[in-house]
Design an enzyme around this catalytic site. Structure first.
Site, mmCIF file in Angstrom:
data_model
loop_
_atom_site.group_PDB
_atom_site.id
_atom_site.type_symbol
_atom_site.label_atom_id
_atom_site.label_comp_id
_atom_site.label_asym_id
_atom_site.label_seq_id
_atom_site.Cartn_x
_atom_site.Cartn_y
_atom_site.Cartn_z
ATOM 1 N N ARG A 176 1.535 33.293 -3.041
ATOM 2 C CA ARG A 176 1.490 32.363 -4.185
ATOM 3 C C ARG A 176 1.668 30.909 -3.721
ATOM 4 N NH1 ARG A 176 0.134 36.437 -5.029
ATOM 5 N NH2 ARG A 176 0.794 37.974 -6.528
ATOM 6 N N SER A 224 4.107 37.074 -14.360
ATOM 7 C CA SER A 224 5.389 36.927 -13.655
ATOM 8 C C SER A 224 5.837 35.472 -13.709
ATOM 9 C CB SER A 224 5.244 37.361 -12.197
ATOM 10 O OG SER A 224 5.006 38.743 -12.157
ATOM 11 N N GLU A 294 7.113 30.770 -10.531
ATOM 12 C CA GLU A 294 5.717 30.868 -10.094
ATOM 13 C C GLU A 294 4.856 30.046 -11.049
ATOM 14 O OE1 GLU A 294 4.160 34.873 -9.374
ATOM 15 O OE2 GLU A 294 2.265 34.255 -10.305
HETATM 16 C C1 LIG Z 1 -0.585 39.005 -18.429
HETATM 17 C C2 LIG Z 1 -0.671 38.226 -17.149
HETATM 18 C C3 LIG Z 1 -0.737 38.896 -15.941
HETATM 19 C C4 LIG Z 1 -0.826 38.190 -14.738
HETATM 20 N N1 LIG Z 1 -0.894 38.898 -13.571
HETATM 21 C C5 LIG Z 1 -1.010 38.220 -12.406
HETATM 22 C C6 LIG Z 1 -1.093 38.927 -11.166
HETATM 23 O O1 LIG Z 1 -1.132 40.136 -11.112
HETATM 24 N N2 LIG Z 1 -1.170 38.203 -10.023
HETATM 25 C C7 LIG Z 1 -1.167 36.844 -10.023
HETATM 26 O O2 LIG Z 1 -1.263 36.240 -8.952
HETATM 27 N N3 LIG Z 1 -1.079 36.147 -11.173
HETATM 28 C C8 LIG Z 1 -1.006 36.800 -12.364
HETATM 29 N N4 LIG Z 1 -0.908 36.101 -13.536
HETATM 30 C C9 LIG Z 1 -0.829 34.612 -13.492
HETATM 31 C C10 LIG Z 1 -2.170 33.885 -13.600
HETATM 32 O O3 LIG Z 1 -3.147 34.668 -14.271
HETATM 33 C C11 LIG Z 1 -2.699 33.453 -12.239
HETATM 34 O O4 LIG Z 1 -1.808 32.584 -11.587
HETATM 35 C C12 LIG Z 1 -4.078 32.782 -12.335
HETATM 36 O O5 LIG Z 1 -4.591 32.593 -11.042
HETATM 37 C C13 LIG Z 1 -4.026 31.416 -13.041
HETATM 38 O O6 LIG Z 1 -5.366 31.010 -13.298
HETATM 39 P P1 LIG Z 1 -5.685 30.004 -14.494
HETATM 40 O O7 LIG Z 1 -7.136 29.719 -14.455
HETATM 41 O O8 LIG Z 1 -5.158 30.550 -15.773
HETATM 42 O O9 LIG Z 1 -4.852 28.750 -14.026
HETATM 43 P P2 LIG Z 1 -4.049 27.713 -14.922
HETATM 44 O O10 LIG Z 1 -2.879 28.413 -15.547
HETATM 45 O O11 LIG Z 1 -4.983 27.019 -15.823
HETATM 46 O O12 LIG Z 1 -3.509 26.726 -13.793
HETATM 47 C C14 LIG Z 1 -2.547 27.175 -12.855
HETATM 48 C C15 LIG Z 1 -2.388 26.092 -11.766
HETATM 49 O O13 LIG Z 1 -3.609 25.988 -11.031
HETATM 50 C C16 LIG Z 1 -4.108 24.654 -11.102
HETATM 51 N N5 LIG Z 1 -5.564 24.733 -11.167
HETATM 52 C C17 LIG Z 1 -6.322 25.340 -12.106
HETATM 53 N N6 LIG Z 1 -7.622 25.195 -11.814
HETATM 54 C C18 LIG Z 1 -7.694 24.468 -10.668
HETATM 55 C C19 LIG Z 1 -8.762 23.981 -9.859
HETATM 56 N N7 LIG Z 1 -10.029 24.227 -10.165
HETATM 57 N N8 LIG Z 1 -8.451 23.258 -8.761
HETATM 58 C C20 LIG Z 1 -7.172 23.002 -8.425
HETATM 59 N N9 LIG Z 1 -6.114 23.419 -9.163
HETATM 60 C C21 LIG Z 1 -6.378 24.161 -10.268
HETATM 61 C C22 LIG Z 1 -3.495 24.062 -12.372
HETATM 62 O O14 LIG Z 1 -3.454 22.660 -12.308
HETATM 63 C C23 LIG Z 1 -2.120 24.709 -12.342
HETATM 64 O O15 LIG Z 1 -1.266 24.026 -11.454
HETATM 65 C C24 LIG Z 1 -0.831 36.772 -14.752
HETATM 66 C C25 LIG Z 1 -0.784 36.090 -15.990
HETATM 67 C C26 LIG Z 1 -0.720 36.806 -17.167
HETATM 68 C C27 LIG Z 1 -0.699 36.057 -18.469
#
Ligand SMILES: Cc1cc2nc3c(=O)[nH]c(=O)nc-3n(C[C@H](O)[C@H](O)[C@H](O)COP(=O)(O)OP(=O)(O)OC[C@H]3O[C@@H](n4cnc5c(N)ncnc54)[C@H](O)[C@@H]3O)c2cc1C
Length: 302
Positions: A176, A224, A294
């Protein structure tokens, strides 16, 4: 309403296209959070580069995918949110095992497409409810899979709208954790998977079913909340500190999986952050372990 100083500095075209005072609760899977001063959805990568070129350097910038790992405090974000989901959506096959995927593509779509093309292991992406951009920023992973294990190159964009192609080796990647050249965001990636002709959609369904048994899927959360400390599990530490079900406002620690914080409907970002701090303080007092969030917490307090 009179234009604020930051808005006056946008070029006329973009000044018309940005949305103002957008509640970030609409763009967080916690369904909580204050307003962004401005929100911009680009038409494509070129449009985004042009937008960044005319954006005054002092205006803070936040890239958001599906907001599944993001908490914007109730006072909101004083700058521009760039929304990639529904914008940077190019996705095609470069060769038998290589894909080109833009940052706004949902991870679940990559997983499904890999199954169709007989590629893997990409099933882990089915359980990540975010975009590829978010997965690149977080090195999202599940079930032993990790985003950056599949990255050959990324395309980035900086504040001046300059586009670069960088090999994966330009980034320090861990659990992460992703550290790259500062001031660059992810536009797209070239990914490589193995040939897995036998992989089918049933494998994804089984993994998601298994997850539903142990996690409160469907409830409003960001997955998480804390990273796992070395050699232990945040959920175990939180559970054994007696925090399951602990509530602040309309936010509580999930009874099903202690590392999930649930918004039951009307929790504010302040409630959620207060609960995060309470969990940290309690686990520190009971177990002498400092849990690290996280989830990304940004913006101004109310
Ligand atoms: C029910 C549930 C289950 C989940 N299970 C997992 C799991 O199993 N494993 C896991 O790792 N995560 C999990 N997550 C967390 C999450 O889905 C991940 O961290 C995912 O990668 C976030 O993607 P996002 O597009 O929603 O990012 P966002 O929430 O929109 O952004 C997260 C971060 O990334 C940055 N960011 C977004 N896009 C870009 C870009 N293009 N360039 C640079 N920075 C950027 C943002 O500025 C922010 O700091 C879970 C979440 C939920 C709600």
């Amino acid at each position: 309403m009179m234009a604020g100083p930051k808005e006056r500095q946008l070029s006329p075209e973009y000044s018309l296209r940005v949305l103002r005072d957008v509640p970030m609760s609409r763009h967080s899977s916690w369904h909580a959070g204050g307003p962004a001063d401005m929100l911009f959805t680009p038409r494509d990568a070129l449009d985004l580069a042009a937008f960044l070129r005319q954006l005054p350097p002092e205006v803070p910038l936040l890239w958001v995918g599906l907001g599944s790992n993001l908490l914007v405090r109730d006072g909101g974000f004083r700058g521009v949110v760039v929304l990639t989901h529904g914008a940077l959506g190019a996705f095609h096959r470069l060769s038998l095992q290589r894909l080109y995927v833009e940052a706004g593509v949902p991870c679940a779509r990559i997983a499904r497409q890999c199954v169709k093309w007989g590629l893997g292991p990409a099933e882990f992406l089915a359980g990540i409810p975010g975009t590829l951009g978010g997965a690149l920023a977080m090195n999202a992973g599940a079930w032993g899979g990790e985003t950056w294990k599949h990255v050959l190159e990324v395309e980035t964009l900086d504040r001046q709208g300059v586009r670069r192609t960088r090999p994966a080796g330009d980034f320090e990647v861990g659990y992460r954790h992703v550290q790259g050249p500062p001031g660059e965001w992810f536009l797209a990636a070239r990914l490589e998977f193995e040939r897995r002709p036998g992989t089918n959609a049933e494998a994804i369904r089984e993994l998601l079913e298994r997850r539903r048994e142990t996690q409160p899927i469907g409830a409003w959360s960001c997955g998480s909340t804390f990273t796992n400390p070395p050699g232990d599990h945040a959920a175990r530490l939180i559970d054994t500190a007696g925090l399951k079900g602990f509530r602040i406002g309309d936010a509580s620690v999930s009874e099903k999986h202690a590392n999930f914080i649930i918004n039951h409907g009307t929790a504010s970002a302040t409630d959620i952050e207060a609960l995060i701090r309470h969990v940290q303080a309690t686990v520190e007092a009971v177990h002498h372990v400092a849990l690290v969030p996280e989830v990304r917490i940004v913006g101004e307090a109310a």
